[in-house]
Each structure stands twice: as C-alpha cells, then as structure tokens.
Design a protein around this motif. Structure first.
Motif, PDB file in Angstrom:
ATOM      1  N   LYS A  69       0.825  -1.209   0.000  1.00  0.00           N
ATOM      2  CA  LYS A  69       0.000   0.000   0.000  1.00  0.00           C
ATOM      3  C   LYS A  69       0.865   1.267   0.000  1.00  0.00           C
ATOM      4  N   LEU A  70       2.118   1.130  -0.399  1.00  0.00           N
ATOM      5  CA  LEU A  70       3.055   2.248  -0.344  1.00  0.00           C
ATOM      6  C   LEU A  70       2.538   3.491  -1.043  1.00  0.00           C
ATOM      7  N   SER A  71       1.897   3.305  -2.175  1.00  0.00           N
ATOM      8  CA  SER A  71       1.455   4.463  -2.964  1.00  0.00           C
ATOM      9  C   SER A  71       0.408   5.301  -2.251  1.00  0.00           C
ATOM     10  N   SER A  72      -0.274   4.735  -1.249  1.00  0.00           N
ATOM     11  CA  SER A  72      -1.294   5.499  -0.522  1.00  0.00           C
ATOM     12  C   SER A  72      -0.709   6.299   0.634  1.00  0.00           C
ATOM     13  N   SER A  73       0.581   6.081   0.920  1.00  0.00           N
ATOM     14  CA  SER A  73       1.247   6.848   1.964  1.00  0.00           C
ATOM     15  C   SER A  73       1.597   8.239   1.438  1.00  0.00           C
ATOM     16  N   ILE A  74       1.478   9.229   2.306  1.00  0.00           N
ATOM     17  CA  ILE A  74       1.790  10.608   1.922  1.00  0.00           C
ATOM     18  C   ILE A  74       3.207  10.935   2.396  1.00  0.00           C
ATOM     19  N   PRO A  75       4.131  11.221   1.491  1.00  0.00           N
ATOM     20  CA  PRO A  75       5.514  11.472   1.900  1.00  0.00           C
ATOM     21  C   PRO A  75       5.673  12.810   2.605  1.00  0.00           C
ATOM     22  N   LYS A  76       6.671  12.860   3.469  1.00  0.00           N
ATOM     23  CA  LYS A  76       7.016  14.104   4.154  1.00  0.00           C
ATOM     24  C   LYS A  76       8.416  14.520   3.729  1.00  0.00           C
ATOM     25  N   THR A  77       8.577  15.782   3.364  1.00  0.00           N
ATOM     26  CA  THR A  77       9.904  16.299   3.044  1.00  0.00           C
ATOM     27  C   THR A  77      10.653  16.515   4.347  1.00  0.00           C
ATOM     28  N   VAL A  78      11.722  15.732   4.559  1.00  0.00           N
ATOM     29  CA  VAL A  78      12.470  15.824   5.810  1.00  0.00           C
ATOM     30  C   VAL A  78      13.729  16.660   5.673  1.00  0.00           C
ATOM     31  N   TYR A  79      14.166  16.896   4.416  1.00  0.00           N
ATOM     32  CA  TYR A  79      15.361  17.722   4.232  1.00  0.00           C
ATOM     33  C   TYR A  79      15.387  18.322   2.833  1.00  0.00           C
ATOM     34  N   ALA A  80      15.642  19.609   2.786  1.00  0.00           N
ATOM     35  CA  ALA A  80      15.855  20.318   1.529  1.00  0.00           C
ATOM     36  C   ALA A  80      17.136  21.125   1.689  1.00  0.00           C
ATOM     37  N   PRO A  81      18.186  20.788   0.986  1.00  0.00           N
ATOM     38  CA  PRO A  81      19.466  21.478   1.175  1.00  0.00           C
ATOM     39  C   PRO A  81      19.381  22.948   0.793  1.00  0.00           C
TER      40      PRO A  81
END
Length: 344
Positions: A69-81
């Motif tokens: 079900k990975l595609s239903s997970s909402i990603p979080k941006t944890v780092y932006a250089p």
C-alpha cells in the motif's frame, strides 16, 4: 404511561428487520508497479517501513505498515538542502539507517556539475525520523578516494561497521567507469583508513552504455552469509541489471580476495513482462518475518532510459542452498501476486 416514539409518530411498532452488512472484502494481492520513482530504499523498525527514493531536489520520507500500500502513503519532506551549497543539486538515492540510537540518512548530491557529486550524511536524534531536526553532518568520504561518489550504504559485520559506495576515480570526468568501494567507519559520519575497491566492471553485461558498478546493497542470509548485490551497466540502457559478490565465511569485508564475484548477472530485463533495466534495489522482510522481498526500479517499455518513466516494483525471493539469494525473474506488470505475509 410512556408512549414509544414510534407510536407517537404514527408508525408501526413492529421492529424493522436488520439487513445483514457484509464485511469489506480483504484484498490479498497487489500488482506492480507500485508507483513511479527510482532508486528505492527501505528500512524496517518496530513494524514500520520507512521508504525513500530519488527526488532530485530534496529528501522525502514515506512511512507505511504495508509495503503493498506504499502508494497510498503521503511522503514528508524531511530535508531540503540550502540553495547554492555543495550538496544543493542532484539529490539522489537517499538511504535511512538507525545507528547508535539515532537516525541517519546517506544521500548523494552536488553543486549541479556532475563531477561534484559526493555522498553526504544527515543525523536526527528524534525517536521518530519524520519529526525532530535533521542535522547536516557534511560529506562522508575516504581521504584515499575523495572523488565522484554516489549510492552510499552501510553494512555491519563481525561487530564492525562499513560504508560502501560507487565511485568514479577519473577527476577529468572523461573516463566514466564506476566502481564500488568500501571503508571501515569510525562513527556513522566518519570513515577510517583507506578505501578498498571491491569491484569494477569486468564483464560485457556490466559495460552496456559504459562500465558501471553502482547501487551496492548487502544482504545477509539467515545463516549469516553476506552477499553484495549491485547494479551494472549504464542505467540509461535496457540492460541495466543486478550483479552479485559473496563474502566467504569469516572473511574480511575490506579484502577484495575474500569476495567471490558472479560471472553472470542475477536479475535481468524481461521484455515479455514489461521489465526493462531492472536495478538499484533494496531489501525488506514481510511483516511476520517469514518472507524476503526485493524492491527495485525498472522501465515498462524499451528505450526509456534514466528518466521519469522509471517505476517501483517489488517481489518475493528465496535463498539457494549455499546461502546466496535467488531473485528469479522480474514479475510482469499487472500480474496479481500475493501480498507480503502478515500484511493487514
């Protein structure tokens, strides 16, 4: 006298029969691809799967308890250089590890020029890697091999910790040959001593496009036998594939002679299954711990190259009698296959 609400409203007091409600159907299968993306990486801890892939400009982290079900997970941006830095562009292949009570992300980035690509480390002391602060620990490198470097990963053996990565030693960027190196780690963001070149492109199947050994991942079997799985040939070709090296029992990971390299690839394209250029993999176990799974990227059609058409796939694999993995062949897109055992 108490009058029921139904009588006071002029309705019959005869109870309405209940209509049985069927429980929702449990879906026990899934099909590939899971979603678009490249360079997948999975880390498991306490029943949670932490997933990362190449984004290009930042690092995103997905969490799920069911990989199908990975595609239903909402990603979080944890780092932006920060813009303009030496790690601000071409952010590739992040990998997450939990080491010495802290979280670490190893990733590739540069200043925009290809020759500037290096491996970098982030640290987070929070119990949950989706919270807290990610601290930039800088570049991780060996003083004997401080050149173009990508695809860093961590391997533990015999009570010691090692860092593996792909390097291109030609500082002129004319010879694009990519090798795999290893060095012992002093701590999660520092390497000790010189780097050992474990493997370089030798066989024809490692030289399609140009010679490439990259994306190292170490897989340890239940009887403690270690296999180094790597990606071979240029990722822009349909013949991107997986190769394998096996560490002899009791061997020293820093000694090349203690590794045996397979003369043939162990996972290759299957045009009839819409699998072109399968590679850059990671591994995980099913929720109940009984199954081993490989996750990788591939293209669904020929000549799609190292571009946005790449997609993420996963499938179960087994081990041979000698402890080496048997990945079989890439499973066809759209084929319904059983979910990892123990998924809810």
């Amino acid at each position: 006298m108490i009058i029921s609400a139904s009588l006071s409203c002029g309705k019959s007091s005869t109870p309405t029969p209940e209509v049985p409600v069927n429980p929702p159907t449990t879906v026990s299968t899934f099909s590939n691809p899971l979603m678009n993306g490249a360079d997948p990486s999975v880390f498991q801890k306490d029943g949670v799967y932490y997933y990362l892939q190449t984004n290009g400009s930042s690092i995103n982290l997905w969490t799920t308890t069911a990989m199908s079900k990975l595609s239903s997970s909402i990603p979080k941006t944890v780092y932006a250089p920060p813009a303009g830095g030496q790690n601000s562009r071409n952010v590739w292949a992040p990998e997450l590890f939990y080491l010495d009570g802290k979280w670490y992300i190893y990733y590739t980035a540069g200043n925009g020029a290809d020759i500037s690509q290096r491996t970098w480390v982030l640290e987070n002391s929070s119990a949950d890697p989706t919270t807290g602060t990610w601290v930039d620990k800088g570049k991780i490198f060996s003083t004997s091999a401080d050149f173009w470097a990508i695809d860093g990963t961590v391997f533990e053996s015999g009570g010691s910790r090692y860092f593996l990565w792909c390097g291109r030693p030609d500082l002129t960027n004319v010879n694009l040959t990519q090798n795999i190196y290893i060095s012992k780690m002093t701590n999660p963001y520092t390497l000790e001593g010189v780097a050992t070149k474990l493997t370089e492109p030798e066989f024809s199947w490692e030289k399609n496009g140009f010679g490439v050994n990259e994306g190292p991942e170490v897989l340890v079997s239940s009887d403690n036998k270690a296999s180094l799985i790597y990606s071979a040939s240029f990722c822009g070709t349909d013949d991107y594939a997986l190769g394998m090296m096996n560490l002899k029992v009791g061997g020293n990971p820093l000694v090349k002679a203690d590794w045996t390299k397979s003369t043939q690839p162990v996972f290759t394209k299957q045009p009839q299954s819409n699998a072109f250029g399968p590679g850059h993999n990671s591994f995980f176990k099913s929720p109940d711990g009984t199954e081993n799974w490989i996750i990788y990227h591939a293209n669904s059609a020929t000549n799609q190259g190292c571009a946005d058409q790449r997609n993420i796939r996963m499938q179960k694999f087994t081990f041979n009698a000698d402890g080496s993995p048997n990945f079989g062949q890439p499973v066809a897109t759209g084929l319904q296959i059983a979910k990892p055992s123990g998924e809810k």
